[in-house]
Design a protein around this motif. Structure first.
Motif, PDB file in Angstrom:
ATOM      1  N   GLU A   1       0.434  -1.252   0.094  1.00 22.05           N
ATOM      2  CA  GLU A   1      -0.427  -0.198  -0.169  1.00 22.05           C
ATOM      3  C   GLU A   1       1.063   0.915  -0.110  1.00 22.05           C
ATOM      4  O   GLU A   1       1.201   1.365   0.946  1.00 22.05           O
ATOM      5  CB  GLU A   1      -0.945  -0.039   1.556  1.00 22.05           C
ATOM      6  N   ASN A   2       0.821   2.220  -1.069  1.00 24.57           N
ATOM      7  CA  ASN A   2       1.349   3.064  -0.859  1.00 24.57           C
ATOM      8  C   ASN A   2       1.202   4.613  -1.916  1.00 24.57           C
ATOM      9  O   ASN A   2       0.096   3.837  -3.074  1.00 24.57           O
ATOM     10  CB  ASN A   2       3.140   2.916  -1.375  1.00 24.57           C
ATOM     11  N   TYR A   3       1.372   5.108  -2.145  1.00 22.95           N
ATOM     12  CA  TYR A   3       1.514   6.808  -3.098  1.00 22.95           C
ATOM     13  C   TYR A   3       2.402   6.146  -4.027  1.00 22.95           C
ATOM     14  O   TYR A   3       3.037   6.136  -4.413  1.00 22.95           O
ATOM     15  CB  TYR A   3       0.982   7.764  -3.083  1.00 22.95           C
ATOM     16  N   VAL A   4       1.937   6.112  -6.334  1.00 24.53           N
ATOM     17  CA  VAL A   4       2.668   5.697  -6.774  1.00 24.53           C
ATOM     18  C   VAL A   4       2.281   6.374  -7.728  1.00 24.53           C
ATOM     19  O   VAL A   4       0.789   7.696  -8.237  1.00 24.53           O
ATOM     20  CB  VAL A   4       2.392   4.408  -7.526  1.00 24.53           C
ATOM     21  N   LYS A   5       3.095   7.296  -8.790  1.00 25.58           N
ATOM     22  CA  LYS A   5       2.477   8.691  -9.638  1.00 25.58           C
ATOM     23  C   LYS A   5       2.582   7.627 -11.102  1.00 25.58           C
ATOM     24  O   LYS A   5       3.635   6.667 -11.666  1.00 25.58           O
ATOM     25  CB  LYS A   5       3.704   9.490 -10.078  1.00 25.58           C
ATOM     26  N   LEU A   6       1.528   7.433 -11.309  1.00 30.01           N
ATOM     27  CA  LEU A   6       1.558   6.815 -13.253  1.00 30.01           C
ATOM     28  C   LEU A   6       2.146   7.706 -14.569  1.00 30.01           C
ATOM     29  O   LEU A   6       2.238   9.184 -14.478  1.00 30.01           O
ATOM     30  CB  LEU A   6      -0.321   6.539 -13.511  1.00 30.01           C
ATOM     31  N   GLY A   7       1.827   6.843 -15.478  1.00 32.14           N
ATOM     32  CA  GLY A   7       2.835   7.729 -16.609  1.00 32.14           C
ATOM     33  C   GLY A   7       1.723   8.815 -16.702  1.00 32.14           C
ATOM     34  O   GLY A   7       3.066   9.627 -17.523  1.00 32.14           O
ATOM     35  N   THR A   8       0.992   8.910 -16.269  1.00 33.40           N
ATOM     36  CA  THR A   8      -0.064  10.301 -17.153  1.00 33.40           C
ATOM     37  C   THR A   8      -0.125  10.957 -16.155  1.00 33.40           C
ATOM     38  O   THR A   8      -0.685  11.965 -16.178  1.00 33.40           O
ATOM     39  CB  THR A   8      -1.093   9.717 -16.960  1.00 33.40           C
ATOM     40  N   GLY A   9       0.680  11.412 -14.989  1.00 34.22           N
ATOM     41  CA  GLY A   9       1.030  11.912 -14.145  1.00 34.22           C
ATOM     42  C   GLY A   9      -0.022  11.751 -12.823  1.00 34.22           C
ATOM     43  O   GLY A   9       0.428  12.631 -11.826  1.00 34.22           O
ATOM     44  N   GLU A  10      -1.000  11.398 -13.284  1.00 33.21           N
ATOM     45  CA  GLU A  10      -1.726  10.881 -11.968  1.00 33.21           C
ATOM     46  C   GLU A  10      -0.854  10.561 -10.740  1.00 33.21           C
ATOM     47  O   GLU A  10      -0.164   9.355 -10.505  1.00 33.21           O
ATOM     48  CB  GLU A  10      -3.062  10.571 -12.960  1.00 33.21           C
ATOM     49  N   VAL A  11      -0.964  10.310  -9.581  1.00 30.49           N
ATOM     50  CA  VAL A  11      -0.447  10.341  -8.162  1.00 30.49           C
ATOM     51  C   VAL A  11      -2.143   9.322  -7.763  1.00 30.49           C
ATOM     52  O   VAL A  11      -3.523  10.251  -7.276  1.00 30.49           O
ATOM     53  CB  VAL A  11      -0.317  10.990  -6.564  1.00 30.49           C
ATOM     54  N   VAL A  12      -1.663   8.143  -7.323  1.00 33.83           N
ATOM     55  CA  VAL A  12      -2.930   7.858  -7.477  1.00 33.83           C
ATOM     56  C   VAL A  12      -2.375   6.018  -5.800  1.00 33.83           C
ATOM     57  O   VAL A  12      -0.748   5.905  -5.798  1.00 33.83           O
ATOM     58  CB  VAL A  12      -3.717   5.894  -8.365  1.00 33.83           C
ATOM     59  N   TYR A  13      -3.685   5.998  -4.907  1.00 32.23           N
ATOM     60  CA  TYR A  13      -3.282   4.577  -3.668  1.00 32.23           C
ATOM     61  C   TYR A  13      -3.226   3.946  -4.521  1.00 32.23           C
ATOM     62  O   TYR A  13      -4.290   2.905  -4.706  1.00 32.23           O
ATOM     63  CB  TYR A  13      -4.413   5.318  -3.452  1.00 32.23           C
ATOM     64  N   LYS A  14      -1.862   2.534  -4.422  1.00 32.79           N
ATOM     65  CA  LYS A  14      -2.552   1.643  -5.447  1.00 32.79           C
ATOM     66  C   LYS A  14      -1.380   0.033  -4.044  1.00 32.79           C
ATOM     67  O   LYS A  14      -0.880   0.475  -2.494  1.00 32.79           O
ATOM     68  CB  LYS A  14      -0.603   1.621  -5.914  1.00 32.79           C
ATOM     69  N   VAL A  15      -2.343  -0.563  -4.374  1.00 34.05           N
ATOM     70  CA  VAL A  15      -3.351  -1.621  -3.692  1.00 34.05           C
ATOM     71  C   VAL A  15      -2.911  -2.686  -4.103  1.00 34.05           C
ATOM     72  O   VAL A  15      -3.746  -3.059  -4.900  1.00 34.05           O
ATOM     73  CB  VAL A  15      -4.587  -1.608  -2.568  1.00 34.05           C
ATOM     74  N   HIS A  16      -2.427  -4.045  -3.158  1.00 33.55           N
ATOM     75  CA  HIS A  16      -1.801  -5.455  -3.706  1.00 33.55           C
ATOM     76  C   HIS A  16      -2.158  -6.247  -2.123  1.00 33.55           C
ATOM     77  O   HIS A  16      -2.597  -6.348  -1.373  1.00 33.55           O
ATOM     78  CB  HIS A  16      -0.389  -5.707  -3.970  1.00 33.55           C
ATOM     79  N   LEU A  17      -3.675  -6.825  -3.192  1.00 33.39           N
ATOM     80  CA  LEU A  17      -4.351  -8.178  -1.999  1.00 33.39           C
ATOM     81  C   LEU A  17      -4.637 -10.084  -2.486  1.00 33.39           C
ATOM     82  O   LEU A  17      -4.925  -9.820  -4.030  1.00 33.39           O
ATOM     83  CB  LEU A  17      -6.114  -7.326  -1.701  1.00 33.39           C
ATOM     84  N   PRO A  18      -3.924 -10.351  -1.584  1.00 31.15           N
ATOM     85  CA  PRO A  18      -4.175 -11.414  -1.879  1.00 31.15           C
ATOM     86  C   PRO A  18      -5.160 -12.166  -1.977  1.00 31.15           C
ATOM     87  O   PRO A  18      -5.726 -11.749  -1.195  1.00 31.15           O
ATOM     88  CB  PRO A  18      -2.806 -12.134  -1.234  1.00 31.15           C
ATOM     89  N   ILE A  19      -5.875 -13.120  -3.124  1.00 27.08           N
ATOM     90  CA  ILE A  19      -6.971 -13.490  -3.478  1.00 27.08           C
ATOM     91  C   ILE A  19      -6.732 -15.160  -3.584  1.00 27.08           C
ATOM     92  O   ILE A  19      -6.444 -15.340  -4.198  1.00 27.08           O
ATOM     93  CB  ILE A  19      -7.790 -12.518  -3.758  1.00 27.08           C
ATOM     94  N   GLN A  20      -8.280 -15.519  -2.891  1.00 24.55           N
ATOM     95  CA  GLN A  20      -8.011 -17.139  -2.982  1.00 24.55           C
ATOM     96  C   GLN A  20      -9.495 -17.276  -4.222  1.00 24.55           C
ATOM     97  O   GLN A  20     -10.692 -17.614  -3.356  1.00 24.55           O
ATOM     98  CB  GLN A  20      -7.599 -18.063  -2.489  1.00 24.55           C
ATOM     99  N   ILE A  21      -9.299 -18.370  -5.559  1.00 24.78           N
ATOM    100  CA  ILE A  21     -11.186 -18.606  -5.597  1.00 24.78           C
ATOM    101  C   ILE A  21     -10.902 -20.026  -6.635  1.00 24.78           C
ATOM    102  O   ILE A  21      -9.934 -19.944  -7.104  1.00 24.78           O
ATOM    103  CB  ILE A  21     -11.177 -17.366  -7.195  1.00 24.78           C
TER     104      ILE A  21
END
Length: 306
Positions: A1-21
């Motif tokens: 979980e952290n803030y990242v800057k996309l190639g478009t210049g936007e700053v977003v909050y990026k989250v990685h969640l492990p899931i099982q289906i």
């Protein structure tokens, strides 16, 4: 979980969640736009900062206002007290001048009667008249000293061991101080901005008060030091010390704890010290006894005057 800057210049909050289906593991990656939430948070922070600033400012202004108001009240009280003291001094001077002449006649005739009569009973009465006349004469002198409108700082005095002992010897002639120990602690002479006769009057009053408070075999000690351009003079005795009421009212004219005191001694001392640009205070020692502390401005004296 952290803030990242996309190639478009936007700053977003990026989250990685492990899931099982269905027993298969996946990684869910979310990129959340938080600009709306950030605006709300920023507005809240700004509002809180403004509120805190206004609150602190209001408290500071309130304290400053109270300080200014208190200073104004104290100034008005001081001016009113000075005016009252001036009127009291003028009244005292008038009364003293009116009383001095007939009082001198009463004392003179009483002394003459004492010399002429032989009856011991009548001589006792004439001696009593003389003693009371002398006491009233002292009160008249105190009134004149308090009412005197002069500048005690228009001269200088050299404080040394010889001067202090000389002043003590004057007290010794008036009071019964044979069994009272007098101690002097002074490292070097100090020149102060105070006319010599007024300085003598100052210490005579202080020494007289100490002598009247100290029992036989007691101690009266005077200490003189110099600190930051001020001479510090401390007169300490082994008497009972000051009462709480005396500490509050000691420098008020006519306040006294003695049955036959005029109540003008310390008031005159206060007037002399303040007239020289110094300060005077009273307190009690931890081991008992009274302490009077005086600070007077020091001056530099040319070698030829020394």
């Amino acid at each position: 979980e952290n803030y990242v800057k996309l190639g478009t210049g936007e700053v977003v909050y990026k989250v990685h969640l492990p899931i099982q289906i269905n027993e298969k593991k996946y990684i869910l990656r979310l990129a959340l736009h938080t600009w709306q939430a950030d605006q709300i948070i920023n507005r809240a922070r700004t509002g809180a900062t403004i509120l805190l600033t206004v609150t602190v400012g209001a408290w500071i202004l309130g304290l400053l206002f109270m300080k200014v108001l208190r200073r104004e009240v104290l100034l008005k009280e001081k001016i009113a007290k000075q005016s009252q003291m001036a009127k009291l001094g003028e009244l005292g001077a008038v009364l003293a001048h009116e009383v001095r002449t007939p009082l001198a006649g009463i004392k003179g005739y009483a002394q003459l009667i004492t010399e002429k009569i032989t009856d011991e009973r009548l001589k006792k009465f004439s001696n009593l008249i003389t003693q009371e006349a002398i006491r009233l004469e002292g009160l008249v002198n105190d009134l004149l000293d308090y009412a005197r409108n002069d500048n005690p700082a228009d001269g200088d005095t050299c404080i040394n061991r010889e001067l202090l002992i000389s002043i003590w010897n004057i007290i010794s002639e008036k009071e019964n101080v044979d069994k009272i120990n007098f101690e002097v602690a002074i490292a070097k002479e100090v020149w102060v901005k105070c006319r010599k006769e007024r300085f003598w009057q100052l210490l005579i009053n202080l020494f007289s008060n100490a002598v009247q408070a100290v029992q036989p075999e007691g101690v009266v000690k005077v200490t003189v030091t110099e600190k930051q351009g001020m001479a510090v003079i401390i007169v300490q005795d082994t008497g009972p010390g000051f009462t709480e009421e005396a500490i509050k009212k000691a420098f008020e004219p006519f306040f006294t704890t003695r049955a036959r005191g005029s109540g003008l001694g310390l008031a005159v001392c206060h007037k002399i010290v303040e007239g020289c640009g110094g300060k005077i205070s009273i307190s009690n020692a931890k081991e008992g006894g009274a302490i009077i502390t005086i600070t007077l401005p020091t001056i530099k004296i040319m070698e030829d005057k020394r």
